[in-house]
Design a protein around this motif. Structure first.
Motif, mmCIF file in Angstrom:
data_model
loop_
_atom_site.group_PDB
_atom_site.id
_atom_site.type_symbol
_atom_site.label_atom_id
_atom_site.label_comp_id
_atom_site.label_asym_id
_atom_site.label_seq_id
_atom_site.Cartn_x
_atom_site.Cartn_y
_atom_site.Cartn_z
ATOM 1 N N LEU A 638 0.817 -1.200 0.000
ATOM 2 C CA LEU A 638 0.000 0.000 0.000
ATOM 3 C C LEU A 638 0.858 1.261 0.000
ATOM 4 O O LEU A 638 0.531 2.252 -0.677
ATOM 5 N N ALA A 639 1.957 1.222 0.753
ATOM 6 C CA ALA A 639 2.843 2.388 0.819
ATOM 7 C C ALA A 639 3.527 2.657 -0.515
ATOM 8 O O ALA A 639 3.854 3.805 -0.846
ATOM 9 N N SER A 640 3.723 1.622 -1.313
ATOM 10 C CA SER A 640 4.401 1.786 -2.603
ATOM 11 C C SER A 640 3.537 2.523 -3.617
ATOM 12 O O SER A 640 4.044 3.058 -4.609
ATOM 13 N N LYS A 641 2.231 2.526 -3.406
ATOM 14 C CA LYS A 641 1.260 3.158 -4.299
ATOM 15 C C LYS A 641 1.307 2.589 -5.715
ATOM 16 O O LYS A 641 0.970 3.273 -6.685
ATOM 17 N N ASP A 642 1.672 1.334 -5.802
ATOM 18 C CA ASP A 642 1.697 0.666 -7.096
ATOM 19 C C ASP A 642 0.309 0.097 -7.372
ATOM 20 O O ASP A 642 0.087 -1.106 -7.352
ATOM 21 N N PHE A 643 -0.634 0.989 -7.641
ATOM 22 C CA PHE A 643 -2.031 0.587 -7.761
ATOM 23 C C PHE A 643 -2.437 0.235 -9.192
ATOM 24 O O PHE A 643 -3.501 -0.343 -9.415
ATOM 25 N N GLY A 644 -1.616 0.596 -10.138
ATOM 26 C CA GLY A 644 -1.895 0.246 -11.525
ATOM 27 C C GLY A 644 -3.259 0.734 -11.995
ATOM 28 O O GLY A 644 -3.689 1.849 -11.675
ATOM 29 N N ARG A 645 -3.960 -0.098 -12.730
ATOM 30 C CA ARG A 645 -5.245 0.302 -13.314
ATOM 31 C C ARG A 645 -6.370 0.380 -12.291
ATOM 32 O O ARG A 645 -7.494 0.771 -12.618
ATOM 33 N N TYR A 646 -6.070 -0.003 -11.045
ATOM 34 C CA TYR A 646 -7.088 0.040 -10.003
ATOM 35 C C TYR A 646 -7.117 1.384 -9.273
ATOM 36 O O TYR A 646 -7.983 1.615 -8.431
ATOM 37 N N ALA A 647 -6.184 2.262 -9.595
ATOM 38 C CA ALA A 647 -6.144 3.586 -8.976
ATOM 39 C C ALA A 647 -7.279 4.455 -9.499
ATOM 40 O O ALA A 647 -7.771 4.261 -10.616
#
Length: 734
Positions: A638-647
């Motif tokens: 979660l801290a990495s903010k690697d949310f991809g297409r789900y952001a």
């Protein structure tokens, strides 16, 4: 939010003993709106899909719905309702793949997850993912139910009723016709289940035709630090940051028909798969839920609400609070006990907290005062209407008198049920054995035996003895001596008033404290008379005592049933031109509204969504609190903010959101759709400020809490890296 079907209904996947029954009167909020001048909001109501009238359809379109009504419900063609299931009879779910994957809540799948967990394989703590279909885990007691059609059978059912019938005779007559109709459905097609339910306090009856699938397997579950994030602290509270979801798969035979579990079964191919949206929502976006809300008493008379507050609700608050404290102490000390007791603690505590919130909300929101004002207006109408006055002039005095006549006994029965029928597990085992039906179909007998054995697997006798002692003390402290069963005399006479000595002796001499005695019973051991077992004998004594209490209030109870039904019918006559929705009764319902925040108090404004930032903030603020403990792998992701297409459009990860849709127990796992019928998320909770929502709808306060489908997919994809599952989802480009 747990629906707690074991408390409200006897579902075939769970054992339940009815503790007591509150008869409901089902009115409409239009009536309240008329009386109090409040604004009518289109999102109020739990509407029957097969009975949507023009006004309701118009209101949905005005709020933004773009899908034609026939795309929501069409018995002859695939429609949105074909993607929605009753999950186990106590929750809801939604089909999301051509191979029968079902999304439901984590807390709905909690029992199944717990059953497969051990200290070595702690799926509660660590989560579970099947990397192939061969790794998916079967759940013999679990089923899903699809609604095929509904039909109004009121004329046929009430055709057996005559004006001169007593309430008990009326019930026998209507029940016999309902059973006949249900039997006709099964006789026509053995794969179908017909269920006739009463609506509007028994003034209408509708047939629902279902198809059940009994092979349902666990596919994915996030760690409890995600699926139960916040646990009891955040339960029923907004803002939430809980990834309350789990994934199961429906299996069928090679012809795509229902079948009991078999390794030869194949994934079920549904008639309709819910499309998934990655575009999210904005404040004011249309939102509708489809699911199986369990039970509401939204328009119970003020006399019934008072009885509920001081009886069932208060008994649950007092007794479960004591029991759960004992469980929690033991769970905190031992990992094995934590796993054994996790599901039943979760099940018990959910409605314990609900009852606390409900009683508080009834007082704070002046629910009784509002209902009495409504009843006074109805009484004035009755007095001014000659044909009503002749038959209903004494309606309210009758309700008041009969609720008063059964008050103390009804309250004692509530404490009795919570303390003993729903208290020590030894007594629950005894009652289950007494209710065991060897003559049932073989597969149900086998399933029942497995269920009993599962109880033993999750039972610690020392803890159960502590609970029994505490229940004996709590019940004695809360009721008049008139309602004490015979065992209290035994404790006083033979054990010098020492509850612990009595309980120790009971457990020491009972054969059913272990599977050994149960095995002798199931094998019909002629040297073992189970009726001589002290736990079984005690179970019989308790049933007799409960029956005696219930019999003593038969007359006022039957009059209350009659009066509440007449009250309901009078309201509908008074406003015959109004659009009525029926109270929840575990049948499929639609609710609709908009995504929106709310202001529960002065200077307090809640936004309509939460993000992963809140998970990190809560985990940091509550260090050392197990309710908010999150694994380092989840925190890092979660801290990495690697949310991809789900952001979302800002690059954030939305976790939960709220709408003003109507919701109650049983809605857990309900699909939340946008204006195009695309899946936005799963409903899983209500909010603390509107905990009286089962009794009255508060449009400014009531909110439905859902987990965002993008967070669900993010956890499956980015956290679990379950590429095998991701291939099954048909996801649009953003």
């Amino acid at each position: 939010m747990n629906t707690e079907a074991e408390y409200k209904d006897a579902k075939r996947s769970k054992y339940a003993l009815t503790i007591f029954h509150l008869n409901k009167v089902l009115l409409i909020t239009l009536f309240f709106s008329f009386l109090f001048g409040t604004t009518l909001y289109g999102h109020e109501g739990m509407w029957m899909l097969g009975n949507l009238n023009k006004d309701t359809r118009k209101a949905m379109k005005q709020l933004g719905l773009k899908v034609p009504a026939e795309k929501l419900y069409n018995p002859g063609k695939p429609s949105l309702k074909d993607a929605v299931v009753s999950f186990g009879g106590f929750c809801s779910g939604v089909v999301v793949s051509e191979d029968g994957l079902v999304f439901t809540n984590h807390h709905c799948g909690f029992g199944a997850i717990q059953q497969h967990s051990s200290v070595e394989h702690d799926y509660l703590k660590d989560g579970f993912v099947a990397r192939s279909k061969g790794e998916e885990l079967s759940n013999p007691e679990l089923y899903v139910r699809f609604l095929l059609s509904t039909e109004d059978v009121t004329k046929r059912v009430l055709g057996a009723v005559t004006p001169a019938m007593s309430e008990s005779d009326r019930r026998v007559a209507t029940d016999s016709v309902m059973l006949a109709i249900q039997g006709e459905v099964h006789a026509k097609d053995s794969s179908l289940v017909g269920v006739v339910d009463p609506y509007y306090g028994g003034n209408e009856f509708w047939l629902s035709v279902y198809r059940d699938f009994n092979d349902v397997r666990l596919v994915f579950s996030p760690p409890s630090s995600v699926g139960k994030f916040g646990w009891d602290t955040d339960n029923w509270v907004w803002p939430r940051h809980t990834g309350d979801f789990s994934v199961f798969r429906i299996y069928a035979d090679k012809n795509n028909h229902p079948a009991d579990y078999s390794p030869d079964n194949v994934p079920y191919h549904p008639d309709y798969v819910a499309p998934i949206s990655l575009n999210g929502y904005k404040e004011g976006s249309f939102c509708m839920t489809l699911g199986y809300p369990g039970s509401t008493e939204r328009y119970l008379s003020s006399f019934g609400v008072e009885e509920m507050m001081h009886g069932m609700n208060q008994a649950m608050i007092d007794v479960r609070g004591v029991k759960q404290a004992i469980w929690k102490r033991a769970m905190d000390k031992n990992e094995g006990i934590r796993i054994k007791y996790a599901a039943k603690y979760d099940e018990s505590s959910n409605y314990w907290k609900n009852s606390i919130g409900t009683n508080q909300a009834i007082v704070k929101l002046k629910v009784l005062e509002k209902k009495r004002k409504m009843e006074n207006s109805l009484m004035q109408w009755i007095q001014k209407t000659p044909q009503e006055r002749d038959s209903l002039l004494h309606l309210f005095s009758s309700l008041e008198l009969n609720y008063k006549d059964r008050k103390e006994t009804n309250r004692a029965m509530a404490y009795f049920g919570e303390s003993f029928m729903n208290g020590p597990e030894l007594l629950q085992l005894a009652l289950e054995i007494l209710n065991f039906d060897f003559e049932a179909e073989e597969k149900y007998v086998v399933a029942k035996i497995k269920g009993v054995m599962e109880r033993y697997a999750n039972l610690d006798l020392d803890i159960d003895k502590d609970v029994f002692v505490a229940m004996l003390k709590e019940y004695r402290a809360k009721v008049d001596t008139t309602y004490l069963p015979e065992m209290y005399h035994t404790i006083s006479k033979d054990y010098a008033g020492n509850e612990r000595a009595y309980v120790d002796s009971l457990y020491a001499h009972s054969e059913i404290t272990s599977p050994r005695g149960l095995k002798r019973f199931f094998e019909r051991d002629t040297t073992f008379n189970i009726m001589d077992d002290p736990a079984i004998s005690l179970g019989i004594d308790l049933i007799v005592k409960y029956f005696e209490m219930n019999q003593s209030i038969t007359v006022p109870s039957e009059k209350i049933t009659r009066d509440e039904r007449l009250f309901n019918a009078a309201i509908r006559r008074m406003y015959a031109d109004r659009d009525y929705y029926p109270d929840a009764n575990s049948t499929m319902r639609l609710s609709f509204g908009t995504v929106c925040g709310y202001s529960p108090a002065d200077a307090v404004d809640y936004d309509y969504y939460t993000t992963s930032k809140g998970v990190l903030e809560k985990a940091n603020a509550h260090q050392g609190d197990s309710d908010f403990a999150v694994g380092t792998d989840v925190l890092s992701l979660l801290a990495s903010k690697d949310f991809g297409r789900y952001a979302d459009e800002k690059g954030d990860m939305k976790v939960c959101f709220i709408s003003n849709n109507d919701i109650t127990g049983g809605n857990s796992g309900s699909a939340m759709f946008n204006d195009k019928g695309e899946l936005l998320g799963l409903a899983f909770d209500g909010n603390w400020e509107a905990m009286s929502s089962d009794i009255i709808f508060e449009p400014q306060l009531q909110r439905c809490v859902g987990v965002d489908v993008r967070y669900i997919l993010f956890m499956i994809d980015k956290y679990a890296k379950a590429t095998n599952l991701m291939k099954e989802f048909v996801l649009p480009s953003k």
